[in-house]
Design an enzyme around this catalytic site. Structure first.
Site, mmCIF file in Angstrom:
data_model
loop_
_atom_site.group_PDB
_atom_site.id
_atom_site.type_symbol
_atom_site.label_atom_id
_atom_site.label_comp_id
_atom_site.label_asym_id
_atom_site.label_seq_id
_atom_site.Cartn_x
_atom_site.Cartn_y
_atom_site.Cartn_z
ATOM 1 C CG HIS A 1 -0.252 0.193 2.528
ATOM 2 N ND1 HIS A 1 0.519 -0.790 3.109
ATOM 3 C CD2 HIS A 1 -0.208 1.260 3.375
ATOM 4 C CE1 HIS A 1 1.000 -0.348 4.257
ATOM 5 N NE2 HIS A 1 0.566 0.894 4.454
ATOM 6 C CE LYS B 1 12.144 -9.692 9.774
ATOM 7 N NZ LYS B 1 12.294 -8.440 10.545
#
Length: 489
Positions: A82, A123
């Site tokens: 986003h 990650k």
């Protein structure tokens, strides 16, 4: 056990948890779902936000010194784009798998939103024990992994910006940046492709201690709240508290150090082989020197107690307990033994959902990971800004500020009829350097995020973890809504 089915059941992460307690990924999802119901955000947006956007799994061979080859497995997860770039560390551990990086990437999204860092969450990890490889082999593994990220467009200053995590540090980040530059020779912002770099490679002063310092700032702020003082019976002053830290790595050491420097008593430190406890207090600096020399706390002091079972340190008397090691360290097996009044999650996911509920019912204040250990990503954001601006913080204004203050001091001295000492003048005139600005920005960020979490907890009548998740969800939902949700219909 297949990677996708692994339940984080290493010896270090199963001691405190029952077999039926959820995985780390499921724990994050449970916390999210609980907050989502109270967020007031439409269901479609909630479903979109809960899912991981993109996953990368790669394998590549590495030649060992005996002429044999080993196939290395590595991952990168981008949870939410986003906002770009996405941000998240890279860990080197034999326990890394897709499920773990998904959980950590999700947590990074919420963590960035809580502290208003304009990144999405990501990650990465390489499934190795870095201690088993030479420096040359680690460099080859790191560079090959970076090459895979470059080829798949999973790295770049405006796309995905990794950082250090378990098993990695400034050295690995430097290798990553150098490799990225070889594939992107015309990218003037190449230094911004990764954070946590050495100063010589575009790093920022204050990044090393950032997460531990953020833990200190956050807990200091919560201590000052009357509601917390009423629940815990604590005075609200750092100098009056006793602290136990589990984990003596980068986060744990600096958290302990900053608490000690501000008057708190560090009564216990936990590590893998054993833990040390002393109700009279430990000297953090001396303990670190001993640990570096002997890789153990044993024989540090005749008055200190050595706990052979590492997790026993969690159950000792203290005011503030900071689990800063691994996931799932406090579960249903040991939640009833916790004696601390406040738990500050320095690590990611150290408390299981069931244990969290039990601790809250007991009146123990839990300050959640997505808020408390966000200092690292906050200062990573500052480093990224430095790399994009191509100028050290303070370089343009330090001397100008000092000159302005000297003129003001001259006027004050003339009117007061007294000259300040040279030390007094230096203290007042001193212009902000990079480390001063980094510390100031981190402190302000943590105070603001803590206050927002407290306000939402009071407004919704929920615990601080749920409040932090609600804030994160609502902030992200606003970005989705205002961007128009392209191609959603």
């Amino acid at each position: 056990m297949p990677a996708m089915l692994r339940y984080m059941t290493t010896a270090a992460t199963q001691t405190a948890s029952n077999p039926d307690e959820p995985t780390f990924l499921k724990s994050v999802e449970l916390y999210y779902d609980r907050a989502a119901k109270l967020s007031g955000v439409p269901g479609g947006t909630l479903s979109h936000l809960r899912a991981v956007d993109a996953l990368l799994r790669v394998t590549f061979p590495i030649e060992l010194e005996d002429g044999k080859y080993e196939v290395i497995e590595a991952y990168r997860a981008q949870h939410s784009r986003h906002r770009l770039p996405v941000k998240g560390g890279i860990r080197y551990s034999e326990e890394v798998d897709l499920q773990e990086v998904e959980a950590l990437a999700s947590l990074m999204t919420y963590k960035c939103a809580v502290v208003d860092v304009p990144f999405g969450g990501a990650k990465g990890g390489i499934k190795i024990d870095p201690k088993k490889y030479t420096v040359e082999q680690l460099e080859r593994i790191t560079r090959r992994y970076t090459m895979e990220l470059c080829q798949k467009k999973f790295i770049g200053p405006g796309i995905d910006v990794p950082a250090p995590d378990v098993g990695t540090g400034p050295r690995e980040m430097s290798w990553i940046m150098d490799t990225y530059r070889q594939f992107n020779v015309d990218d003037v912002n190449a230094a911004g492709c990764v954070t946590g770099k050495p100063l010589s490679q575009g790093g920022v002063r204050g990044r090393t201690e950032a997460t531990g310092l953020g833990v200190y700032y956050g807990l200091r702020e919560f201590l000052s709240y009357p509601q917390v003082q009423k629940r815990t019976g604590l005075s609200g002053k750092v100098k009056d508290v006793s602290v136990i830290v589990q984990g003596f790595g980068n986060v744990g050491y600096y958290a302990a150090k900053f608490f000690e420097n501000n008057g708190a008593k560090i009564v216990g430190i936990g590590e893998r082989d054993c833990s040390i406890y002393d109700p009279n207090g430990l000297n953090v600096e001396e303990l670190q020197k001993h640990y570096k020399a002997h890789s153990s706390f044993r024989n540090f002091s005749a008055t200190s107690k050595i706990l052979e079972e590492p997790t026993e340190i969690l159950e000792q008397e203290c005011d503030i307990l900071i689990p800063a090691a691994l996931e799932r360290q406090i579960g249903l097996r040991n939640a009833d033994k916790i004696k601390a009044k406040i738990i500050g999650e320095g690590a990611n996911g150290p408390v299981t959902p069931a244990a969290h509920e039990y601790l809250e019912k007991r009146g123990i204040v839990v300050v959640p990971d997505l808020l408390l250990n966000a200092g690292g990503v906050t200062v990573s954001y500052f480093e990224w800004l430095k790399n994009l601006s191509h100028v050290r913080f303070g370089r343009m204004n330090k001397k100008f500020d000092e000159s302005s203050r000297r003129k003001l001091l001259d006027l004050v001295e003339t009117n007061a009829g007294r000259e300040l000492t040279e030390l007094e003048r230096k203290t007042i005139v001193h212009g902000a350097e990079e480390a001063d600005l980094i510390y100031s920005g981190l402190e302000d960020t943590m105070i603001q995020a803590c206050q927002e979490t407290k306000q939402t907890a009071e407004l919704k009548n929920v615990d601080y973890r749920t409040a932090a998740y609600i804030n994160a969800i609502q902030k992200i939902a606003v970005v989705y809504k205002d961007s128009g949700m392209l191609f959603m219909k």
